[in-house]
Design a protein around this motif. Structure first.
Motif, PDB file in Angstrom:
ATOM      1  N   CYS A   1       4.207 -10.454  -0.766  1.00  0.00           N
ATOM      2  CA  CYS A   1       4.325  -9.002  -0.605  1.00  0.00           C
ATOM      3  C   CYS A   1       3.079  -8.288  -1.142  1.00  0.00           C
ATOM      4  CB  CYS A   1       5.573  -8.488  -1.318  1.00  0.00           C
ATOM      5  SG  CYS A   1       7.132  -9.028  -0.577  1.00  0.00           S
ATOM      6  N   GLY A   2       2.500  -8.812  -2.203  1.00  0.00           N
ATOM      7  CA  GLY A   2       1.259  -8.233  -2.708  1.00  0.00           C
ATOM      8  C   GLY A   2       0.119  -8.369  -1.715  1.00  0.00           C
ATOM      9  N   ALA A   3       0.067  -9.501  -1.009  1.00  0.00           N
ATOM     10  CA  ALA A   3      -0.962  -9.675   0.019  1.00  0.00           C
ATOM     11  C   ALA A   3      -0.761  -8.695   1.170  1.00  0.00           C
ATOM     12  CB  ALA A   3      -0.940 -11.117   0.525  1.00  0.00           C
ATOM     13  N   VAL A   4       0.500  -8.476   1.545  1.00  0.00           N
ATOM     14  CA  VAL A   4       0.785  -7.508   2.607  1.00  0.00           C
ATOM     15  C   VAL A   4       0.396  -6.096   2.172  1.00  0.00           C
ATOM     16  CG1 VAL A   4       2.628  -6.470   3.973  1.00  0.00           C
ATOM     17  CG2 VAL A   4       2.597  -8.933   3.597  1.00  0.00           C
TER      18      VAL A   4
ATOM     19  N   GLU B   1       7.260  -3.251  -2.069  1.00  0.00           N
ATOM     20  CA  GLU B   1       6.167  -2.740  -2.889  1.00  0.00           C
ATOM     21  C   GLU B   1       6.493  -2.836  -4.376  1.00  0.00           C
ATOM     22  OE1 GLU B   1       4.126   0.567   0.063  1.00  0.00           O
ATOM     23  OE2 GLU B   1       5.770   1.179  -1.256  1.00  0.00           O
ATOM     24  N   GLU B   2       7.760  -2.682  -4.729  1.00  0.00           N
ATOM     25  CA  GLU B   2       8.155  -2.833  -6.126  1.00  0.00           C
ATOM     26  C   GLU B   2       8.059  -4.290  -6.576  1.00  0.00           C
ATOM     27  OE1 GLU B   2      12.042  -1.242  -6.406  1.00  0.00           O
ATOM     28  OE2 GLU B   2      11.433   0.848  -6.017  1.00  0.00           O
ATOM     29  N   LEU B   3       8.244  -5.212  -5.629  1.00  0.00           N
ATOM     30  CA  LEU B   3       8.189  -6.634  -5.962  1.00  0.00           C
ATOM     31  C   LEU B   3       6.775  -7.198  -5.875  1.00  0.00           C
ATOM     32  CD1 LEU B   3      10.016  -9.153  -6.602  1.00  0.00           C
ATOM     33  CD2 LEU B   3      10.133  -9.531  -4.129  1.00  0.00           C
ATOM     34  N   ALA B   4       5.855  -6.459  -5.288  1.00  0.00           N
ATOM     35  CA  ALA B   4       4.521  -6.986  -4.969  1.00  0.00           C
ATOM     36  C   ALA B   4       3.748  -7.368  -6.235  1.00  0.00           C
ATOM     37  CB  ALA B   4       3.731  -5.949  -4.171  1.00  0.00           C
ATOM     38  N   ILE B   5       3.055  -8.504  -6.126  1.00  0.00           N
ATOM     39  CA  ILE B   5       2.168  -9.001  -7.186  1.00  0.00           C
ATOM     40  C   ILE B   5       0.815  -9.267  -6.532  1.00  0.00           C
ATOM     41  CG2 ILE B   5       1.744 -10.794  -8.915  1.00  0.00           C
ATOM     42  CD1 ILE B   5       4.748 -11.331  -8.952  1.00  0.00           C
ATOM     43  N   GLU B   6      -0.183  -8.509  -6.909  1.00  0.00           N
ATOM     44  CA  GLU B   6      -1.507  -8.627  -6.295  1.00  0.00           C
ATOM     45  C   GLU B   6      -2.401  -9.520  -7.147  1.00  0.00           C
ATOM     46  OE1 GLU B   6      -3.395  -5.036  -5.262  1.00  0.00           O
ATOM     47  OE2 GLU B   6      -1.721  -4.247  -4.072  1.00  0.00           O
TER      48      GLU B   6
ATOM     49  N   ILE C   1      10.238 -10.357   2.826  1.00  0.00           N
ATOM     50  CA  ILE C   1       8.923 -10.624   3.424  1.00  0.00           C
ATOM     51  C   ILE C   1       8.910 -10.155   4.874  1.00  0.00           C
ATOM     52  CG2 ILE C   1       7.304 -12.439   4.060  1.00  0.00           C
ATOM     53  CD1 ILE C   1       8.103 -13.949   1.579  1.00  0.00           C
ATOM     54  N   LEU C   2      10.031 -10.334   5.573  1.00  0.00           N
ATOM     55  CA  LEU C   2      10.137  -9.808   6.936  1.00  0.00           C
ATOM     56  C   LEU C   2       9.974  -8.290   6.945  1.00  0.00           C
ATOM     57  CD1 LEU C   2      10.906 -10.026   9.953  1.00  0.00           C
ATOM     58  CD2 LEU C   2      13.302  -9.913   9.233  1.00  0.00           C
TER      59      LEU C   2
END
Length: 385
Positions: free
Chosen positions: A140-143, A108-113, A177-178
């Motif tokens: 990760c942003g998509a997840v 979540e800290e790495l996520a880019i939406e 990502i896993l």
């Protein structure tokens, strides 16, 4: 005679007592003091003032230690500063004691939406620039978006992820990502009942992980943990035929031989691919019509093209995936079953799920020993028949 004697015994007045009355502008305050007495009293008062000033200076120069009782005292709050909690108790900190802030996961800290229509092009652009961190952040942003919008998701987001899983499966075997996709498969008590009725996000995660690991001989233990977590909860994806290949390969960790009768029951129930071959409607319980049509679509943003559904995933051969880490998997599942059996009170639904989990894990001899000791009690209880 007596009166005369009493008058005779009366003591004589001291000198100066018989003086006349005082003037009108003079007030009698007591005995008259001498000048020497006034001077001595002034000296005593001056000494006391000097001693008091000296003590005050000494006290101001002394620092109070942090651990002392004086330092631990807190100022009293006024009536306008009192804050009450839900139980009506005053909060000395002046803040509401609600639920603690949830700690963000690493993904979540790495996520880019980004917008769903720009996700695919943004990932390709980051790959061309060899920016692996941005690629991971975009996925990760998509997840993160899918988890927050389980009830109604953007088709472009999960269609993009399905297309990437088919074309670039190694991208989803990266650790962070896993972890992100395993978080989708975990039981989340914070989601609403309406979101639980739409399992498309969980189905997407299962099929993407299967596409990424169908050629891998060694699978991570995280798959076993998320399976047990969902099997003891709402069983959102562990019982669905859409995820049967993924679940069957996870169950190889328990070394349990499935009876032929169970296999026949599964064959009768059928799968999505068998339903499509027979011409009947597939089992999409809880999935909207728009989501049904998109499961067999094409590249995101295009009207037609190659199918996103890969039949080779369902035809993947099931073989042991946890040979090298069998010891740690056995220790985990034995501790899990023992912990739940040690509980004094369990609801009927939890006990039923525990029996189902123990059934698929009975390939372990320790679990068989623990279950045999409870069989008689369970069989005599009509609720569990």
């Amino acid at each position: 005679m007596d009166r005369g004697k009493s008058l005779a015994k009366k003591p004589a007045k001291p000198k100066g007592a018989g003086a006349g009355p005082l003037p009108a502008d003079v007030f009698a305050l007591g005995s008259k003091s001498r000048p020497a007495d006034v001077e001595s009293s002034r000296k005593v008062l001056g000494k006391r003032d000097r001693d008091r000033d000296r003590d005050r200076d000494r006290d101001s120069s002394v620092t109070v230690p942090l651990g002392s009782s004086l330092a631990s005292k807190k100022p009293k709050l006024g009536s306008d500063q009192l804050v009450f909690t839900r139980l009506g108790r005053s909060d000395p900190t002046g803040q509401r004691t609600g639920s603690p802030a949830r700690q963000l996961e690493p993904y979540e800290e790495l996520a880019i939406e980004v917008d769903g229509s720009e996700l695919y092009d943004a990932i390709l652009e980051a790959e061309d620039d060899d920016n692996d961190i941005r690629v991971e952040g975009l996925v990760c942003g998509a997840v993160q978006y899918l988890k927050a919008n389980r009830a109604k998701t953007d088709p472009l987001v999960y269609l993009t992820l399905m297309y990437l899983a088919k074309r670039r499966p190694l991208l989803f075997s990266i650790d962070i990502i896993l972890e992100a996709f395993c978080s989708i498969l975990k039981r989340d008590v914070s989601i609403s009942y309406k979101s639980k009725g739409n399992p498309i996000v969980s189905l997407l995660a299962c099929n993407i992980l299967m596409a990424a690991y169908h050629d891998e001989e060694l699978w991570p233990e995280a798959f076993v943990k998320v399976y047990v977590d969902d099997a003891m909860g709402d069983r959102v994806w562990v019982d669905r035929t859409d995820c049967q290949s993924f679940v069957d390969n996870i169950l190889t960790a328990f070394n349990t031989v499935i009876p032929p009768s169970v296999l026949e029951a599964k064959a009768v129930s059928g799968s999505v691919s068998a339903d499509l071959q027979l011409g009947s409607s597939p089992n999409y319980a809880g999935i909207d019509d728009e989501d049904k049509s998109s499961l067999s679509g094409s590249r995101p943003g295009s009207g037609s093209g190659s199918s996103l559904y890969d039949p080779s995933i369902d035809e993947t051969v099931t073989f042991p995936r946890y040979i090298n880490n069998q010891t740690s998997v056995d220790a985990f599942i034995v501790d899990f079953v023992r912990e739940h059996l040690a509980r004094r009170q369990m609801t009927d639904s939890v006990l039923r799920n525990l029996i189902k989990v123990a059934t698929v894990c009975c390939g372990n001899d320790e679990i068989r020993v623990m279950i045999v000791q409870r069989l008689e009690m369970w069989l005599q209880n009509p609720v569990h028949k």
